[in-house]
Design a protein around this motif. Structure first.
Motif, mmCIF file in Angstrom:
data_model
loop_
_atom_site.group_PDB
_atom_site.id
_atom_site.type_symbol
_atom_site.label_atom_id
_atom_site.label_comp_id
_atom_site.label_asym_id
_atom_site.label_seq_id
_atom_site.Cartn_x
_atom_site.Cartn_y
_atom_site.Cartn_z
ATOM 1 N N GLU A 198 0.827 -1.220 0.000
ATOM 2 C CA GLU A 198 0.000 0.000 0.000
ATOM 3 C C GLU A 198 0.858 1.265 0.000
ATOM 4 O O GLU A 198 0.497 2.287 -0.554
ATOM 5 N N ILE A 199 2.042 1.180 0.660
ATOM 6 C CA ILE A 199 2.927 2.367 0.718
ATOM 7 C C ILE A 199 3.795 2.455 -0.541
ATOM 8 O O ILE A 199 4.350 3.485 -0.861
ATOM 9 N N GLY A 200 3.923 1.350 -1.237
ATOM 10 C CA GLY A 200 4.742 1.352 -2.448
ATOM 11 C C GLY A 200 6.217 1.105 -2.186
ATOM 12 O O GLY A 200 7.078 1.542 -2.952
ATOM 13 N N VAL A 201 6.510 0.389 -1.086
ATOM 14 C CA VAL A 201 7.910 0.048 -0.780
ATOM 15 C C VAL A 201 8.111 -1.433 -1.115
ATOM 16 O O VAL A 201 7.246 -2.260 -0.811
ATOM 17 N N PRO A 202 9.243 -1.789 -1.749
ATOM 18 C CA PRO A 202 9.442 -3.207 -2.096
ATOM 19 C C PRO A 202 9.513 -4.102 -0.854
ATOM 20 O O PRO A 202 10.156 -3.749 0.135
ATOM 21 N N PHE A 203 8.810 -5.249 -0.956
ATOM 22 C CA PHE A 203 8.880 -6.247 0.120
ATOM 23 C C PHE A 203 9.958 -7.248 -0.308
ATOM 24 O O PHE A 203 9.847 -7.878 -1.361
ATOM 25 N N ILE A 204 11.011 -7.371 0.517
ATOM 26 C CA ILE A 204 12.129 -8.250 0.117
ATOM 27 C C ILE A 204 11.749 -9.711 0.358
ATOM 28 O O ILE A 204 11.888 -10.559 -0.519
ATOM 29 N N GLY A 205 11.297 -10.018 1.554
ATOM 30 C CA GLY A 205 10.962 -11.398 1.885
ATOM 31 C C GLY A 205 10.972 -11.593 3.387
ATOM 32 O O GLY A 205 11.054 -10.616 4.146
ATOM 33 N N SER A 206 10.933 -12.858 3.800
ATOM 34 C CA SER A 206 10.817 -13.151 5.233
ATOM 35 C C SER A 206 11.954 -14.060 5.708
ATOM 36 O O SER A 206 12.520 -14.822 4.919
ATOM 37 N N ILE A 207 12.225 -13.961 7.001
ATOM 38 C CA ILE A 207 13.149 -14.889 7.661
ATOM 39 C C ILE A 207 12.363 -15.499 8.816
ATOM 40 O O ILE A 207 11.835 -14.758 9.664
ATOM 41 N N PHE A 208 12.267 -16.817 8.832
ATOM 42 C CA PHE A 208 11.507 -17.474 9.901
ATOM 43 C C PHE A 208 12.298 -17.467 11.203
ATOM 44 O O PHE A 208 13.540 -17.433 11.197
ATOM 45 N N PHE A 209 11.565 -17.474 12.313
ATOM 46 C CA PHE A 209 12.175 -17.487 13.645
ATOM 47 C C PHE A 209 13.090 -18.715 13.759
ATOM 48 O O PHE A 209 12.659 -19.834 13.491
ATOM 49 N N ASP A 210 14.348 -18.470 14.134
ATOM 50 C CA ASP A 210 15.320 -19.561 14.243
ATOM 51 C C ASP A 210 15.610 -19.785 15.723
ATOM 52 O O ASP A 210 16.301 -18.989 16.357
ATOM 53 N N LYS A 211 15.092 -20.871 16.267
ATOM 54 C CA LYS A 211 15.219 -21.071 17.717
ATOM 55 C C LYS A 211 16.661 -21.408 18.140
ATOM 56 O O LYS A 211 16.998 -21.322 19.319
ATOM 57 N N ASN A 212 17.500 -21.761 17.190
ATOM 58 C CA ASN A 212 18.891 -22.087 17.537
ATOM 59 C C ASN A 212 19.839 -20.900 17.394
ATOM 60 O O ASN A 212 21.021 -21.015 17.694
ATOM 61 N N LEU A 213 19.289 -19.773 16.943
ATOM 62 C CA LEU A 213 20.145 -18.617 16.657
ATOM 63 C C LEU A 213 20.895 -18.111 17.892
ATOM 64 O O LEU A 213 22.067 -17.755 17.815
ATOM 65 N N GLU A 214 20.222 -18.100 19.035
ATOM 66 C CA GLU A 214 20.810 -17.560 20.260
ATOM 67 C C GLU A 214 22.152 -18.237 20.589
ATOM 68 O O GLU A 214 23.081 -17.591 21.083
ATOM 69 N N ASP A 215 22.251 -19.532 20.290
ATOM 70 C CA ASP A 215 23.492 -20.270 20.587
ATOM 71 C C ASP A 215 24.674 -19.766 19.747
ATOM 72 O O ASP A 215 25.833 -20.000 20.099
#
Lengths: 241, 137
Positions: A198-215
Motif C-alpha cells: 500500500e505504501i509502495g515500498v518493495p517487500f524483500i521477503g521473510s526470515i523465519f524465527f530460528d530457535k537455535n540462533l541464540e546459541d
C-alpha cells in the motif's frame, strides 16, 4: 563555527555503498540483520565496514563477539577488523557502562565519529541504526547523503504501524529504500507484504524465527552456519547483495 | 594522531567558507580548543602546518591562532556547575582517553559532583571549533 561536518563527505568518499539497517520499532532484529549482513558480505569477499549507531544500546559487538580491541590511530581513528569487518562502535569509548545521552549529544557523537573515523576503501558500509525516527535517523539522512535504507520488521501489527511511519518519512524525503525485510516470522501470513504494498515500498521477503540462533550469538563462524543466515542469504540474492 | 583528523576538518571547513565568501586569500584562522577534548596541541599544530603545505595556495600565508577554552559543566538536575579541571583527577587513563576521542562520553564516565546525576551539559569548552576566519576578496 562547527568545524567537523565538512570533512564527513571526504571520510565516506571511498565507500561504494552505504546501507542503513533501520526500523521504526525496537526488538525486531535490526542489529542482528546489520551484523549478519556485514558478515555475509565479508564472507563473499567484499570489503565491509559496520558502524553501530545505536548509542544508548549498542549490540552489534555482542552479536559479533567483539572483545578486548580498540581502534588504532592514523590521521584519525582506524576501526579494528572483526571477522574481516571494519567495526566501529561507541562501545570502545563507553566500556559498556550505561550511556545516557540527550539529542544534542547524540548529534555531536555522530558528527565526531563520522569526522574522525578513517574507513579503508569499502564496497559496503552497513550502519546499525537505533529504533525510530529520532536524532540518529535524521542525522544519517543529513550527513550521509548516499545512504540507502534497508528496513526490518516483525510480523506484528504493533511493529508494522511504527515501521510504516519510518517508511513514509523516508519516501517523503526521497531517501532510497532497498526494501522491507520481515524477521522472526512464525506462521504464514501476508499482512506485512500487503501493508507495504500500500505504501509502495518493495517487500524483500521473510526470515523465519530460528530457535537455535541464540546459541550462535557472539560466534561469527557459527552465525554463518545458522538457518537464519541461510534465509538471510536467500533474501539478499533478491536484492543483488 | 586523531588530532590530524580534527586539523583536517578545520582546514576543510575554512576552505569551504572561503569559497562561499569568495575569498581569494585567507589571512587568519582563529581556532578554539575546548579543554574537555584534551587535544595534544603540538600534534594539532604540526598537523595544521603539514596539511597547509599540501593544500590550496589560498592558505599559503595564513596565520593560525589557537585559544584554549576552559570546560565548564552544568547539572540539569540540581543546576550545580563545575570545571573539567576539577573532575579530571578522578578519571582513570582509559576514561580520560575515551573523552579525548568523544567528549560526550564524559556523561558515561562521570557524574555531577553534587547530586550524582549523569544528566548534565557541557556549557563551554567541548572540542575544536572555528572562532573566526579573515581573508581578502
Amino acid at each position: 563555527m562547527e568545524a567537523r561536518v565538512s570533512i564527513i563527505k571526504k571520510r565516506l568518499r571511498s565507500i561504494k555503498r552505504i546501507i542503513s539497517v533501520a526500523s521504526g520499532k525496537g526488538g525486531v532484529g535490526k542489529s542482528l540483520v546489520a551484523s549478519t549482513l556485514a558478515l555475509n558480505l565479508a564472507e563473499k569477499g567484499h570489503k565491509v565496514g559496520l558502524l553501530d549507531l545505536d548509542l544508548y544500546g549498542p549490540s552489534s559487538h555482542i552479536i559479533l563477539g567483539v572483545k578486548d580491541v580498540f581502534p588504532g590511530e592514523k590521521k584519525g581513528i582506524v576501526p579494528p577488523k572483526i571477522h574481516g569487518i571494519e567495526f566501529m562502535s561507541i562501545i570502545y569509548f563507553t566500556e559498556d557502562k550505561p550511556s545516557a545521552f540527550r539529542g544534542i549529544d547524540i548529534t555531536n557523537i555522530i558528527i565526531e565519529l563520522l569526522a574522525i573515523t578513517q574507513w579503508g576503501p569499502l564496497d559496503y558500509l552497513i550502519i546499525d541504526m537505533p529504533p525510530g525516527i529520532g536524532d540518529e535517523t535524521l542525522d544519517v539522512i543529513r550527513f550521509i547523503k548516499k545512504s540507502e535504507f534497508l528496513v526490518v520488521t516483525t510480523p506484528s501489527k504493533v511493529a508494522i504501524s511504527a515501521i510504516c511511519k519510518l517508511l513514509k518519512i523516508l519516501r517523503e524525503l526521497k531517501i532510497p529504500v532497498i526494501g522491507l525485510l520481515e524477521n522472526m516470522k512464525m506462521a504464514e501470513s501476508s499482512i506485512i507484504e500487503d501493508t507495504v504494498a500500500e505504501i509502495g515500498v518493495p517487500f524483500i521477503g521473510s526470515i523465519f524465527f530460528d530457535k537455535n540462533l541464540e546459541d550462535a550469538i557472539g560466534i561469527g563462524d557459527l552465525l554463518l552456519k545458522t538457518k537464519f543466515m541461510e534465509e538471510l542469504d536467500d533474501n539478499l540474492k533478491k536484492i543483488n547483495l | 594522531m586523531h588530532e590530524w583528523a580534527l586539523a583536517e576538518s578545520i582546514l576543510s571547513t575554512t576552505l569551504e567558507e572561503a569559497e562561499k565568501e569568495k575569498l581569494k586569500t585567507i589571512d587568519e584562522i582563529k581556532i578554539g580548543i575546548g579543554e574537555l577534548q584534551q587535544i595534544e596541541r603540538d600534534i594539532f599544530e604540526f598537523a595544521l602546518e603539514e596539511i597547509i603545505k599540501s593544500k590550496d595556495n589560498k592558505l599559503k600565508n595564513v596565520k593560525i591562532s589557537i585559544e584554549t577554552e576552559k570546560s565548564t559543566l552544568k547539572c540539569k538536575s540540581c543546576e550545580h556547575t563545575w570545571k573539567f579541571s576539577d573532575m579530571k583527577k578522578k578519571l582513570n587513563e582509559d576514561e580520560s582517553e575515551a573523552i579525548h576521542f568523544i567528549p560526550e562520553v564524559a556523561f558515561v564516565h562521570t557524574r555531577c559532583p553534587k547530586c550524582g546525576s549523569p544528566d548534565f551539559e557541557i556549557t563551554t569548552g567541548r572540542g575544536v571549533s572555528i572562532i573566526s576566519i579573515k581573508g581578502k576578496r
